[in-house]
Design a protein around this motif. Structure first.
Motif, PDB file in Angstrom:
ATOM      1  N   LYS A  59      94.051  54.731 -53.446  1.00 27.59           N
ATOM      2  CA  LYS A  59      94.790  53.565 -52.966  1.00 27.59           C
ATOM      3  C   LYS A  59      96.141  53.405 -53.642  1.00 27.59           C
ATOM      4  CE  LYS A  59      90.683  50.916 -51.657  1.00 27.59           C
ATOM      5  NZ  LYS A  59      89.955  49.628 -51.782  1.00 27.59           N
ATOM      6  N   ILE A  60      96.286  54.041 -54.827  1.00 26.42           N
ATOM      7  CA  ILE A  60      97.583  53.962 -55.510  1.00 26.42           C
ATOM      8  C   ILE A  60      98.218  55.353 -55.632  1.00 26.42           C
ATOM      9  CG2 ILE A  60      97.006  51.849 -56.755  1.00 26.42           C
ATOM     10  CD1 ILE A  60      96.475  53.550 -59.234  1.00 26.42           C
ATOM     11  N   GLY A  61      97.798  56.263 -54.758  1.00 26.55           N
ATOM     12  CA  GLY A  61      98.466  57.565 -54.657  1.00 26.55           C
ATOM     13  C   GLY A  61      98.080  58.586 -55.695  1.00 26.55           C
ATOM     14  N   LEU A  62      96.888  58.448 -56.292  1.00 26.98           N
ATOM     15  CA  LEU A  62      96.438  59.414 -57.290  1.00 26.98           C
ATOM     16  C   LEU A  62      95.221  60.172 -56.778  1.00 26.98           C
ATOM     17  CD1 LEU A  62      96.561  57.348 -60.621  1.00 26.98           C
ATOM     18  CD2 LEU A  62      98.119  59.173 -59.949  1.00 26.98           C
ATOM     19  N   LYS A  63      95.179  61.473 -57.072  1.00 30.43           N
ATOM     20  CA  LYS A  63      93.975  62.251 -56.833  1.00 30.43           C
ATOM     21  C   LYS A  63      93.172  62.287 -58.117  1.00 30.43           C
ATOM     22  CE  LYS A  63      91.033  64.880 -54.761  1.00 30.43           C
ATOM     23  NZ  LYS A  63      90.163  64.328 -53.706  1.00 30.43           N
TER      24      LYS A  63
END
Length: 244
Positions: free
Chosen positions: A47-51
């Motif tokens: 949701k905050i662009g992290l894998k």
């Protein structure tokens, strides 16, 4: 169990290129729930662009680092201290449980008559290859992926002692109550700082770190935090100074 870890790692490493990444590595963690941790971690951090990746042992950790050059980590504090220079890491905050930011490990045995003085000539099962930061004892180490494996190695006479966290002993009590009743504690370590959130210096984004902090204390991350066995985070400088 080892086959499960290998299979999971293949799934995690997939071969797809991502943007910023966060790696979780804690041999003292709740690895019995590793699939759930992976699922929840990917759900909230996407949701905050992290894998989100999980490392289950030294080899998988090194593979993730080599392949993805992560910017961020949730990492056992002992491992953080051993790798912070080589990976150029800095800790931003630590995890809390019931307002506690530390835990202890215990050296245990099933064998009557064995004490701390016997460890130098016996085998000690440990999820850490180097225990010098935990206890001032030299021992022949049998390296295992996690604490429960250390207890099982001792049960099946592959080791004479095991060094394990208090939470792992509690888990062992639920899955093997008879064997738990035979455990003898011969040493309790100094306090160890809980896992840390850290970043690679020069690759971090201060705004992203703040975003991660807000996420971890939000209701959306409550299940993830519970799976990690924590309920809050702390950036208290006095706590961070213990590992810097």
């Amino acid at each position: 169990m080892r086959k499960l870890f290998v299979t999971l790692l293949i799934v995690l490493l997939g071969g797809i290129s991502f943007g910023q990444t966060l790696v979780y590595y804690d041999p003292d963690g709740n690895l019995r729930r590793i699939v759930d941790i992976n699922s929840e971690g990917n759900r909230i951090f996407s949701k905050i662009g992290l894998k989100f990746f999980i490392a289950v042992d030294d080899n998988s950790f090194n593979s993730v680092v080599k392949q993805y050059s992560p910017e961020y980590f949730i990492m056992n504090s002992v491992i953080y201290q051993s790798r912070k220079r080589s990976l150029n890491l800095e800790a931003a905050f630590v995890f809390e449980k019931d307002k506690k930011t530390t835990y202890a490990k215990k050296i245990v045995t099933f064998q009557e008559g064995l004490g701390l003085k016997d460890i130098a000539t016996r085998v000690l099962a440990s999820s850490f290859r180097d225990i010098s930061e935990i206890v001032p004892i030299e021992a022949k180490i049998l390296k295992v992926p996690k604490d429960l494996d250390a207890l099982l190695a001792m049960k099946f006479k592959q080791a004479d002692f095991a060094i394990v966290s208090e939470s792992s002993i509690d888990v062992f009590k639920t899955i093997s109550p008879v064997d738990f009743g035979l455990l003898r504690v011969v040493y309790t370590s100094k306090e160890i700082v809980n896992p840390v959130f850290c970043f690679v210096q020069g690759k971090e984004s201060p705004s992203k770190i703040r975003e991660i902090q807000r996420l971890l204390v939000s209701s959306d991350a409550k299940q993830f935090m519970s799976l990690l066995l924590f309920d809050n985070i702390s950036d208290d400088p006095k706590v961070l100074s213990k590992i810097r």
